[in-house]
Design an enzyme around this catalytic site. Structure first.
Site, short mmCIF file in Angstrom:
data_model
loop_
_atom_site.label_atom_id
_atom_site.label_comp_id
_atom_site.label_asym_id
_atom_site.label_seq_id
_atom_site.Cartn_x
_atom_site.Cartn_y
_atom_site.Cartn_z
N CYS A 166 0.81 -1.22 0.00
CA CYS A 166 0.00 0.00 0.00
C CYS A 166 0.85 1.28 0.00
CB CYS A 166 -0.91 -0.06 1.23
SG CYS A 166 -1.67 1.48 1.72
N CYS A 221 0.23 3.73 2.89
CA CYS A 221 0.75 3.15 4.14
C CYS A 221 2.24 3.41 4.25
CB CYS A 221 0.50 1.63 4.17
SG CYS A 221 -1.23 1.14 4.03
#
Length: 144
Positions: free
Chosen positions: A63, A66
Site C-alpha cells: 500500500c 501506508c
C-alpha cells in the site's frame, strides 16, 4: 613503527566518528512513534493497566499511502511525542498474522485504517488514508 601508529590512530578516529554517526541516526529514529511489540491481547491489557487508548494502524505491505505514513508521519518527532505519551501504539499488516483477524473484526475496508480502541476492544474513533504529520497530530488530539 611511527607510520603504523598514525594509521592505527586514524583508524581509531574513523571508527569513533562512524559509531557517533550511527548513534545519532538511532536517536533520530527514536523520535517517532514507538510501536508495541507484543500480542494484541498484551496491548489490550497494557491499555487497561495504563488507562490509555490503543492506536492501531492496520496497513498492507503493498500500500503506497501506508508506506508514506510510515516514512513521513510516524517518524515525526512531534507525532512520536504525542502518540507515545497518550496511546499504546500497535501496527499490524492486515494481510498477515494477527492483523488478518483484527482487520476482519474491525471491518477494515481500506488501507491504511487508523483505529483508536479502548482497553475493552471497542473502537472510539476510526480514520482512513494518508495523514500529514499535522493532520495526524490533530487526529490524535481529537481522540478523548
Amino acid at each position: 613503527m611511527n607510520k603504523l601508529k598514525k594509521i592505527a590512530s586514524g583508524l581509531f578516529i574513523f571508527i569513533f566518528a562512524v559509531s557517533l554517526q550511527m548513534s545519532a541516526a538511532g536517536k533520530e529514529e527514536a523520535k517517532g512513534i514507538n510501536f508495541h511489540q507484543g500480542t494484541w491481547n498484551e496491548a489490550l491489557e497494557l491499555a487497561k493497566k495504563e488507562n490509555k487508548l490503543i492506536f492501531l494502524d492496520i496497513s498492507a505491505s503493498w500500500c503506497p499511502p501506508c508506506k508514506m505514513l510510515k516514512a513521513n508521519t510516524f517518524t515525526n518527532a512531534e507525532v512520536g511525542s504525542l502518540y507515545n505519551n497518550r496511546f499504546i501504539n500497535v501496527a499490524l499488516d492486515g494481510e498477515k498474522g494477527e492483523g488478518i483477524s483484527l482487520a476482519r473484526d474491525y471491518q477494515v475496508t481500506a488501507y491504511p485504517t487508523l483505529l483508536f480502541i479502548n482497553g475493552d476492544g471497542k473502537v472510539v474513533k476510526k480514520s482512513m488514508g494518508y495523514h500529514t504529520p499535522e493532520q495526524f497530530l490533530d487526529l490524535g488530539q481529537s481522540v478523548k
